[in-house]
Design a protein around this motif. Structure first.
Motif, PDB file in Angstrom:
ATOM      1  N   GLY A   8     106.288  55.868   4.469  1.00 36.80           N
ATOM      2  CA  GLY A   8     106.343  54.705   5.347  1.00 36.80           C
ATOM      3  C   GLY A   8     106.115  55.009   6.822  1.00 36.80           C
ATOM      4  N   TYR A   9     105.827  56.245   7.165  1.00 36.00           N
ATOM      5  CA  TYR A   9     105.535  56.642   8.543  1.00 36.00           C
ATOM      6  C   TYR A   9     104.071  57.053   8.643  1.00 36.00           C
ATOM      7  N   THR A  10     103.455  56.757   9.782  1.00 36.24           N
ATOM      8  CA  THR A  10     102.101  57.201  10.061  1.00 36.24           C
ATOM      9  C   THR A  10     102.160  58.220  11.187  1.00 36.24           C
ATOM     10  N   LEU A  11     101.584  59.385  10.955  1.00 38.60           N
ATOM     11  CA  LEU A  11     101.565  60.452  11.950  1.00 38.60           C
ATOM     12  C   LEU A  11     100.140  60.637  12.443  1.00 38.60           C
ATOM     13  N   THR A  26      99.913  66.633  20.597  1.00 35.03           N
ATOM     14  CA  THR A  26     100.884  65.542  20.622  1.00 35.03           C
ATOM     15  C   THR A  26     100.950  64.965  19.225  1.00 35.03           C
ATOM     16  N   VAL A  27     102.155  64.914  18.672  1.00 27.88           N
ATOM     17  CA  VAL A  27     102.385  64.312  17.359  1.00 27.88           C
ATOM     18  C   VAL A  27     103.046  62.969  17.598  1.00 27.88           C
ATOM     19  N   ASP A  28     102.395  61.899  17.155  1.00 25.97           N
ATOM     20  CA  ASP A  28     102.942  60.551  17.283  1.00 25.97           C
ATOM     21  C   ASP A  28     103.405  60.096  15.903  1.00 25.97           C
ATOM     22  N   ILE A  29     104.652  59.646  15.818  1.00 30.09           N
ATOM     23  CA  ILE A  29     105.219  59.177  14.551  1.00 30.09           C
ATOM     24  C   ILE A  29     105.500  57.691  14.691  1.00 30.09           C
ATOM     25  N   ALA A  30     104.821  56.881  13.900  1.00 30.88           N
ATOM     26  CA  ALA A  30     105.005  55.428  13.936  1.00 30.88           C
ATOM     27  C   ALA A  30     105.491  54.956  12.582  1.00 30.88           C
ATOM     28  N   GLN A  35     110.104  52.276  14.651  1.00 31.84           N
ATOM     29  CA  GLN A  35     108.801  52.733  15.117  1.00 31.84           C
ATOM     30  C   GLN A  35     108.800  54.183  15.569  1.00 31.84           C
ATOM     31  N   GLY A  36     109.424  55.036  14.795  1.00 30.09           N
ATOM     32  CA  GLY A  36     109.381  56.461  15.067  1.00 30.09           C
ATOM     33  C   GLY A  36     110.485  56.965  15.964  1.00 30.09           C
ATOM     34  N   SER A  37     111.249  56.061  16.596  1.00 29.42           N
ATOM     35  CA  SER A  37     112.328  56.526  17.471  1.00 29.42           C
ATOM     36  C   SER A  37     113.588  56.866  16.675  1.00 29.42           C
ATOM     37  N   ASP A  38     113.541  56.698  15.353  1.00 35.13           N
ATOM     38  CA  ASP A  38     114.694  57.021  14.503  1.00 35.13           C
ATOM     39  C   ASP A  38     114.631  58.458  13.975  1.00 35.13           C
ATOM     40  N   VAL A  39     113.731  59.269  14.527  1.00 31.95           N
ATOM     41  CA  VAL A  39     113.623  60.671  14.121  1.00 31.95           C
ATOM     42  C   VAL A  39     114.870  61.415  14.584  1.00 31.95           C
ATOM     43  N   GLN A  40     115.443  62.191  13.672  1.00 27.12           N
ATOM     44  CA  GLN A  40     116.681  62.925  13.950  1.00 27.12           C
ATOM     45  C   GLN A  40     116.394  64.407  14.116  1.00 27.12           C
ATOM     46  N   ARG A  41     117.264  65.066  14.861  1.00 30.54           N
ATOM     47  CA  ARG A  41     117.151  66.512  15.035  1.00 30.54           C
ATOM     48  C   ARG A  41     117.331  67.197  13.669  1.00 30.54           C
ATOM     49  N   GLY A  71     111.090  60.794  20.690  1.00 27.83           N
ATOM     50  CA  GLY A  71     109.993  60.125  20.003  1.00 27.83           C
ATOM     51  C   GLY A  71     109.683  58.783  20.620  1.00 27.83           C
ATOM     52  N   PRO A  72     108.647  58.149  20.155  1.00 25.22           N
ATOM     53  CA  PRO A  72     107.864  58.475  18.955  1.00 25.22           C
ATOM     54  C   PRO A  72     106.801  59.549  19.164  1.00 25.22           C
ATOM     55  N   GLU A  73     106.589  60.007  20.425  1.00 23.86           N
ATOM     56  CA  GLU A  73     105.611  61.070  20.654  1.00 23.86           C
ATOM     57  C   GLU A  73     106.329  62.380  20.953  1.00 23.86           C
ATOM     58  N   PHE A  74     105.795  63.460  20.378  1.00 22.89           N
ATOM     59  CA  PHE A  74     106.382  64.783  20.565  1.00 22.89           C
ATOM     60  C   PHE A  74     105.291  65.748  21.013  1.00 22.89           C
ATOM     61  N   ASP A  75     105.523  66.466  22.121  1.00 23.44           N
ATOM     62  CA  ASP A  75     104.582  67.460  22.623  1.00 23.44           C
ATOM     63  C   ASP A  75     104.899  68.803  21.989  1.00 23.44           C
ATOM     64  N   VAL A  76     103.871  69.429  21.442  1.00 23.74           N
ATOM     65  CA  VAL A  76     104.042  70.698  20.730  1.00 23.74           C
ATOM     66  C   VAL A  76     103.057  71.722  21.304  1.00 23.74           C
TER      67      VAL A  76
END
Length: 107
Positions: A8-11, A26-30, A35-41, A71-76
């Motif tokens: 159910g997520y689009t990366l 940049t990894v964007d999780i939607a 909308q991707g801000s529910d990503v947990q450590r 999130g929803p964007e993460f710099d790697v």
């Protein structure tokens, strides 16, 4: 920009890398409930990326620049040694469930 869906997520992965030089993806999780801000450590970071070179099986373990990014964007940061296709395995956790997505990028 390459993208894929999982659970159910689009990366989407963005960024321009040059073989053998330091760069950034940049990894964007939607998707999901927030909308991707529910990503947990998970194991100290919000996303983990492992890159494997398709021809030589060389690999790189990539760690996010800022482990406090929510999130929803993460710099790697990324430094991939060779040109060619790299398969990225991206792990992230939501609601206590670990998700793994796979995306191929070409250098």
């Amino acid at each position: 920009m390459p993208s894929t869906s999982v659970d159910g997520y689009t990366l989407t992965v963005a960024g321009k890398l040059t073989p053998g030089q330091s760069g950034e993806l940049t990894v964007d999780i939607a998707g999901g409930d927030e909308q991707g801000s529910d990503v947990q450590r998970y194991e100290g970071a919000y996303v983990h990326v492992t890159a494997i070179h398709a021809q030589t099986l060389a690999f790189a373990d990539l760690t996010p620049l800022d482990s406090d990014q929510r999130g929803p964007e993460f710099d790697v940061p990324a430094k991939l040694s060779k040109s060619g296709d790299w398969r990225l395995f991206i792990e992230f956790q939501t609601g206590g469930q670990l998700h793994t997505a796979a995306i191929t990028i070409a250098l």
